[in-house]
Design an enzyme around this catalytic site. Sequence first.
Site, mmCIF file in Angstrom:
data_model
loop_
_atom_site.group_PDB
_atom_site.id
_atom_site.type_symbol
_atom_site.label_atom_id
_atom_site.label_comp_id
_atom_site.label_asym_id
_atom_site.label_seq_id
_atom_site.Cartn_x
_atom_site.Cartn_y
_atom_site.Cartn_z
ATOM 1 N N PHE A 154 77.940 66.430 70.160
ATOM 2 C CA PHE A 154 77.374 67.038 68.942
ATOM 3 C C PHE A 154 76.150 66.221 68.522
ATOM 4 O O PHE A 154 76.039 65.774 67.379
ATOM 5 C CB PHE A 154 78.393 67.095 67.798
ATOM 6 C CG PHE A 154 79.662 67.825 68.114
ATOM 7 C CD1 PHE A 154 79.734 69.204 68.041
ATOM 8 C CD2 PHE A 154 80.802 67.127 68.482
ATOM 9 C CE1 PHE A 154 80.917 69.880 68.328
ATOM 10 C CE2 PHE A 154 81.991 67.782 68.766
ATOM 11 C CZ PHE A 154 82.045 69.161 68.698
ATOM 12 N N ASP A 200 74.925 69.095 72.996
ATOM 13 C CA ASP A 200 74.946 69.968 71.821
ATOM 14 C C ASP A 200 74.881 71.413 72.311
ATOM 15 O O ASP A 200 74.367 71.694 73.394
ATOM 16 C CB ASP A 200 73.777 69.662 70.883
ATOM 17 C CG ASP A 200 74.062 70.121 69.460
ATOM 18 O OD1 ASP A 200 74.514 69.292 68.654
ATOM 19 O OD2 ASP A 200 73.840 71.310 69.160
ATOM 20 N N SER A 201 75.392 72.329 71.498
ATOM 21 C CA SER A 201 75.380 73.745 71.865
ATOM 22 C C SER A 201 74.087 74.435 71.457
ATOM 23 O O SER A 201 73.852 75.584 71.834
ATOM 24 C CB SER A 201 76.573 74.466 71.228
ATOM 25 O OG SER A 201 76.490 74.386 69.811
ATOM 26 N N ASN A 210 79.135 73.737 75.135
ATOM 27 C CA ASN A 210 80.192 73.689 74.127
ATOM 28 C C ASN A 210 80.932 72.358 74.281
ATOM 29 O O ASN A 210 81.404 72.031 75.379
ATOM 30 C CB ASN A 210 81.144 74.860 74.320
ATOM 31 C CG ASN A 210 82.326 74.819 73.377
ATOM 32 O OD1 ASN A 210 83.294 74.087 73.595
ATOM 33 N ND2 ASN A 210 82.261 75.621 72.326
ATOM 34 N N ALA A 211 81.036 71.613 73.214
ATOM 35 C CA ALA A 211 81.586 70.262 73.301
ATOM 36 C C ALA A 211 83.031 70.247 73.787
ATOM 37 O O ALA A 211 83.408 69.414 74.622
ATOM 38 C CB ALA A 211 81.487 69.579 71.936
ATOM 39 N N ASP A 246 80.450 63.348 66.637
ATOM 40 C CA ASP A 246 79.937 63.620 65.291
ATOM 41 C C ASP A 246 79.866 65.131 65.073
ATOM 42 O O ASP A 246 78.783 65.712 64.948
ATOM 43 C CB ASP A 246 78.552 62.981 65.115
ATOM 44 C CG ASP A 246 78.035 63.110 63.692
ATOM 45 O OD1 ASP A 246 78.855 63.311 62.771
ATOM 46 O OD2 ASP A 246 76.802 63.021 63.501
ATOM 47 N N CYS A 287 82.904 64.930 58.732
ATOM 48 C CA CYS A 287 82.218 65.206 57.464
ATOM 49 C C CYS A 287 82.965 66.255 56.653
ATOM 50 O O CYS A 287 82.406 66.848 55.728
ATOM 51 C CB CYS A 287 80.777 65.628 57.713
ATOM 52 S SG CYS A 287 80.598 67.120 58.707
#
Length: 408
Positions: free
Chosen positions: A241, A262-263, A288-289, A309, A349
């Site tokens: 990410f 990252d996507s 896709n992670a 993240d 987050c």
Amino acid sequence: MPVDRPRLASNSASPERIQARAVISLRGVNRLKAGHVWVYRSDVLSAKDAAPGAVVVVTDERGRFFGSALYSSSSQIALRMISSGPVLDFPTLLRERVRNALAYRERLVHDTDAYRLIFSEADLLPGLIVDRYNDILALQVLTQAMDAEPVRAALVTELSEQLEPAAIAERVDAHIRELEQLPARDSGLLSGDKANTVFTMNGVRFRFDIREGQKTGAFLDQRENYAAAAQYARGEALDVFCYQGAFALHLAKSCSRVTGVDSSRPALEVADRNALLNQQEVEWIEANAFDLLKDYSAAGNQYDTIVLDPPAFAKSRKNLETALRGYKELNLRALKMLRPGGTLVTCSCSYHVSEAEFLEVVTAAALDARKTLRLLEKRTQAKDHPILPTVPETCYLKCLLLNVSVRN
């Protein structure tokens, strides 16, 4: 209640006779007495004559005065307290609060020309976000009160006088404006004519363009965590990410090889430009992670440093269980790929996921992966995103730095 008491004009009359009044329930009163600054719509017994975005006086059913608040006719947070006293001139109060917010950052922010200038409730300006990217300021208006033209004018004037930016830009969140029943507005410049610049965090340079990126453009809340992660990073690193490459580029200073995942292709294109700006070589992968971590883990790929993240998985409490499962899967895959003595930097987050819940999930993942964790640091958002202890919603970011070894 963590609110300032503004000076009143000598001829000020009783606030109840000047402004609309919001009457709140005992539950709302107790919330304010505990130091919170929100009153939910379910605790507003009446708000007669209160216009959308107006400053209202807040009382209980017996008429006892509890302060002044910004009223929203549409949000579930109907009242956002701004003072324990009457407020007769909100634009003037806003300008004073802006100066106070800037003075706070002047004392505490170092090694960067990009940071948050105003953080909504945490700076006693609920519904307003302002970030600095070198000589460009980017703001978001999130409530009816902050969208009023006199308030907007006072904000732009004060920021211009205090900081003399090359430009002030507004980044519009169309969904928020719809929820607040505000008219549609396009993102764009409010003053100046500069649309892009270069800013620096911890000696790493980044490009900024008002037309690109999420939120106001970058994730400044991780700034201090980027530097902390770089202190422990070594060897081969994987940043999952990665967005526009902030963690990856900080790790590149101390790691032999860095891969960012990252996507979003647009985010990776900015990340690549940032790498060129810093003369760093980073491998960027669009994927896709979850799928990538599953494939890499199954293939036996190994790393010395991994950063996780992800975006917020829990937008509300009803998403909590799903979010916790997602965090566990991510961390389990990452832990399986870490070499003995490796470093895991894992973040959340999601406000609705507490620090204790997040640590519990990561610990459970380590047990399943047969790894032993040593907690190096527990961190939160940078100091330019201040936390009010009585307003837990101002504390949302969790960042764990962990040393990982194989269980015997």
